[in-house]
Design an enzyme around this catalytic site. Structure first.
Site, mmCIF file in Angstrom:
data_model
loop_
_atom_site.group_PDB
_atom_site.id
_atom_site.type_symbol
_atom_site.label_atom_id
_atom_site.label_comp_id
_atom_site.label_asym_id
_atom_site.label_seq_id
_atom_site.Cartn_x
_atom_site.Cartn_y
_atom_site.Cartn_z
ATOM 1 N N ARG A 1 -27.282 -4.968 -34.165
ATOM 2 C CA ARG A 1 -26.377 -4.137 -33.380
ATOM 3 C C ARG A 1 -25.214 -3.706 -34.276
ATOM 4 O O ARG A 1 -24.498 -4.558 -34.802
ATOM 5 C CB ARG A 1 -25.834 -4.902 -32.160
ATOM 6 N N GLU B 1 -22.510 -2.105 -33.407
ATOM 7 C CA GLU B 1 -21.256 -1.898 -32.697
ATOM 8 C C GLU B 1 -20.132 -2.710 -33.330
ATOM 9 O O GLU B 1 -20.342 -3.803 -33.843
ATOM 10 C CB GLU B 1 -21.415 -2.278 -31.229
ATOM 11 N N ARG C 1 -18.199 -13.497 -28.929
ATOM 12 C CA ARG C 1 -19.606 -13.664 -28.555
ATOM 13 C C ARG C 1 -20.537 -12.580 -29.094
ATOM 14 O O ARG C 1 -21.701 -12.532 -28.713
ATOM 15 C CB ARG C 1 -19.732 -13.723 -27.033
ATOM 16 N N HIS C 2 -20.041 -11.700 -29.952
ATOM 17 C CA HIS C 2 -20.882 -10.628 -30.488
ATOM 18 C C HIS C 2 -21.127 -10.799 -31.986
ATOM 19 O O HIS C 2 -20.244 -11.208 -32.735
ATOM 20 C CB HIS C 2 -20.228 -9.263 -30.242
ATOM 21 N N GLU D 1 -22.329 -13.719 -19.688
ATOM 22 C CA GLU D 1 -23.692 -13.195 -19.602
ATOM 23 C C GLU D 1 -24.507 -13.562 -20.838
ATOM 24 O O GLU D 1 -24.035 -13.425 -21.955
ATOM 25 C CB GLU D 1 -23.627 -11.669 -19.444
ATOM 26 N N ARG E 1 -26.200 -17.324 -28.579
ATOM 27 C CA ARG E 1 -25.333 -17.334 -27.403
ATOM 28 C C ARG E 1 -25.725 -18.459 -26.445
ATOM 29 O O ARG E 1 -24.858 -19.074 -25.812
ATOM 30 C CB ARG E 1 -25.375 -15.982 -26.696
#
Length: 552
Positions: free
Chosen positions: A324, A326, A332-333, A475, A526
Site C-alpha cells: 500500500r 498511501e 497501525r498502517h 478494525e 495487525r
C-alpha cells in the site's frame, strides 16, 4: 544427555572439542606448541597490534604463555568453523537443562547475556539461547580451571557466541536465569566475538515503559531505547524475550490460519504481486515499469483469488505480501504487510463467509492462549496487557446498530458515514461494556465506502453485503460478497473511477460462468498487535516498511 558418546571415555573428550588457535586470546601449552608451531608462526605474523587489543592487559600475555591449561579456553579461529569436520560432539539445548541433568557433562552454545566477575578466581556468566538462559560458573581449580581462564571468561564481550563444557548442578535459588540449574564450567571457547560497545544494550532493550516511569518517580534515570533506534538495529532488538515471543506468536497465527482453513476444504494459492492495474481502486499503489509496460505492486490478491474461484477451486486462501503506497503515519498502517486472504463460493448468503471468520478467529485465539503461554508471558513483561475478551459465538451487529450506539453516546456520525479511528475505538468501548467482548463483527456497510467489487444489498442499494471485524476497538478484517456478474462489475468499476482496461482479464473471467462468492482479508501484523495490545504495528512487523523506512 551427556557430552561423551557411548564409545568414548572422559580421557577421550579432549579430542572432541575444537582447539583454538594459539593467537586467539590464548597461547598453546608446551605440549601443544610443537604440533602448532607452524600455524603459530604463520598466524601471528603482523598481528601484534590486533593481539594487544584483544588481550585485556599486557601482563596477562605472559601468564597465558605459560598456562598449562590454555587449551581449555580461547577464541576459535575461523578456519576451524568452516565446516572442517564432523565430530561426535553433541550440543544440548539450554532450555532442556533441568534437575534431571544433574551431574551430567554437557556442551552448550549460547550468547553471553551477562558477565559478573566476583574475584580473580570466580566469574559468573549467563548464556541465552532461544529465550532460555542458564547461569555458568567459571571457578579456578587446580589442574582443571586456571586463573587465566577465569580472566578470559571475564573479558568476553556481551552478545558473543560461546561454547561451554561443564557439569550441571541444580540450584533452585537462581533468579538471574530461566533454568534452575547452573553449569560448572570446565572449558569455554568463543565461537564469534561481538563488538565491545553495542548500539543497544540488552538490559535496556528488555525494559518496559512502566519500569522507566517507576524509576523516574524515585528520581532514578533508566535508559530508554526509542523505536527508531530499535528499528535501526533490529537484529539486536529482536533478540529480546518480548520480541522473540511476538514473532513466535505470529508464526502460530499463520499456522492456525492455514491448518483451520485446510480442515474446511480450502486450497492454499499464490497470486502475482506484479499486476497491470489497481486491485483495490484509488491511487495508493506503488507504480513501476515492467519491461516497458506500466505496472504496480498488488494492493491485495483480491482479483486473482476471485479468478481462482471462477476456476473451480471452490475455496482458497493465501498468505502473502501486500503493498500500500498511501502516506499513512499511524500506529497501525504499513506500506508492506503480510495478508491473510480468503475467498469461497457461497450458496445463498454472505453469512456463510462470516461463519468461517467466527470459527477461524475463535480457533486462533484459543490456540494462542493454549499453546503460547510462555511467549505471551514474555510479551506481557515488557508490554503489559489484559487477555483478549471474546465470546464462543462472535457478536454480530449491523452497521446501523453500531452507528446508533455511537449516536446515543454523543458521537456525531451519519448512517452512511464511514467509521474513523476515534469512532471505532468508542464503539469498541461501548460493545465491551454492553456485551463483554473485544471481538465482534459489524455488517451491512454503506456501499460508497466499500471497493467496487462489493455486492450491494438487495433491499437497499445504499448498503452492501459486507462486513468488518474488530479487535480491541480497531478494525482488522474487511470482507464481503463479491459481484460475480461481468456487466454489473464493469459498471461498478467505472463508477469508482477505475480504468476498466487495466482489469479486463479480471472482468472477462466472469464471462465464462462464475459462482456467487465472497471473502475477506486481514493483516497478520495487525492481528498480533491487537491480540497482544502492542500499541504500534511496528512492534509486530519483523522488518517494518512505512513511508519513512526502507532498511534494514
Amino acid at each position: 544427555m551427556v557430552l561423551l558418546s557411548n564409545n568414548a571415555t572422559a580421557t577421550d573428550s579432549l579430542d572432541f572439542f575444537v582447539k583454538p588457535n594459539s593467537v586467539a586470546r590464548t597461547m598453546s601449552s608446551s605440549s601443544e606448541t610443537t604440533n602448532n608451531a607452524t600455524a603459530t608462526a604463520t598466524d601471528t605474523e603482523g598481528m601484534e597490534e590486533d593481539e594487544s587489543k584483544n588481550i585485556s592487559s599486557s601482563t596477562a600475555s605472559t601468564e597465558l604463555e605459560i598456562d598449562p591449561l590454555s587449551g581449555n579456553y580461547g577464541d576459535v579461529p575461523i578456519h576451524e568453523l568452516q565446516s572442517k569436520e564432523v565430530t561426535q560432539r553433541k550440543w544440548i539445548a539450554i532450555g532442556s537443562l533441568d534437575k534431571e541433568s544433574k551431574d551430567k557433562e554437557v556442551l552448550i552454545r549460547g550468547r553471553v547475556q551477562t558477565i559478573r566477575p566476583v574475584s580473580k578466581t570466580i566469574t559468573f556468566l549467563v548464556l541465552r539461547q532461544k529465550g532460555f538462559t542458564v547461569q555458568c560458573v567459571v571457578t579456578a581449580a587446580p589442574e582443571l580451571v586456571s586463573k587465566q581462564m577465569v580472566k578470559y571468561a571475564s573479558s568476553l564481550n556481551k552478545e558473543s557466541i560461546v561454547d561451554v563444557y561443564g557439569i550441571v548442578s541444580p540450584n533452585e535459588d537462581i533468579k538471574a536465569a530461566t533454568q534452575k540449574v547452573e553449569v560448572q564450567v570446565s572449558k569455554i571457547y568463543c565461537v564469534n566475538r561481538a563488538i565491545e560497545k553495542l548500539p543497544i544494550n540488552f538490559e535496556d532493550a528488555i525494559r518496559s515503559e512502566a519500569e522507566i516511569d517507576a524509576a523516574a518517580l524515585e528520581n532514578k534515570q533508566l535508559a530508554r531505547v526509542n523505536r527508531d533506534t530499535r528499528l535501526d538495529y533490529r537484529v539486536l532488538d529482536i533478540r529480546t524475550p518480548a520480541k522473540q515471543g511476538i514473532f513466535r506468536i505470529q508464526c502460530q497465527v499463520e499456522n492456525i490460519f492455514r491448518n483451520f482453513l485446510i480442515s474446511k476444504g480450502f486450497v492454499g494459492i499464490h497470486t502475482p504481486k506484479l499486476i497491470a492495474g489497481s486491485s483495490e481502486g484509488g491511487s495508493a499503489v506503488f507504480k513501476l515499469d515492467y519491461k516497458g509496460q506500466p505496472a504496480c505492486l498488488a494492493q491485495s490478491p483480491q482479483l486473482h483469488k476471485q479468478i481462482a474461484i471462477c476456476g473451480d477451486f471452490n475455496r482458497v486462501f493465501e498468505v502473502g505480501h501486500v503493498f500500500r503506497a498511501e502516506d499513512s503515519y499511524t500506529h497501525r498502517h504499513l506500506c508492506e504487510f503480510i495478508g491473510l486472504d480468503v475467498e469461497m463460493e457461497i450458496n445463498e448468503h454472505y453469512f456463510e463467509v462470516i461463519k468461517i471468520v467466527d470459527e477461524l478467529f475463535v480457533a486462533i485465539f484459543d490456540g494462542l492462549n493454549e499453546n503460547c503461554k510462555k511467549e505471551l508471558e514474555a510479551v506481557g513483561k515488557q508490554f503489559p496487557f489484559e487477555p483478549l475478551k471474546y465470546l464462543r459465538e462472535t457478536l454480530l451487529l449491523t452497521y446501523q446498530e453500531g452507528v446508533e450506539m455511537l449516536q446515543e453516546a454523543g458521537v456525531e456520525i451519519g448512517l452512511e458515514d464511514d467509521l474513523n479511528t476515534e469512532a471505532e475505538k468508542k464503539l469498541g468501548q461501548i460493545v465491551l461494556e454492553k456485551y463483554g467482548t473485544e471481538f465482534y463483527i459489524l455488517h451491512r456497510y454503506p456501499l460508497k465506502v466499500r471497493p467496487f467489487y462489493t455486492m450491494p444489498c438487495s433491499d437497499n442499494s445504499a448498503y452492501s453485503n459486507s462486513f468488518d471485524v474488530f479487535i480491541r476497538g480497531e478494525e482488522i478484517i474487511s470482507g464481503a460478497q463479491r459481484i460475480h456478474d461481468p456487466e454489473f462489475l464493469k459498471t461498478r468499476a467505472e463508477a469508482c473511477g477505475i480504468d476498466v482496461g487495466t482489469i479486463s482479464t479480471y472482468i472477462d473471467s466472469f464471462r465464462y460462468g462464475a459462482p456467487p462468492h465472497g471473502g475477506f482479508g486481514v493483516g497478520l501484523e495487525r492481528v498480533v498487535m491487537l491480540f497482544c495490545a502492542l500499541q504500534n504495528i511496528r512492534n509486530s512487523s519483523l522488518f517494518p516498511r512505512d513511508p519513512q523506512r526502507l532498511a534494514p
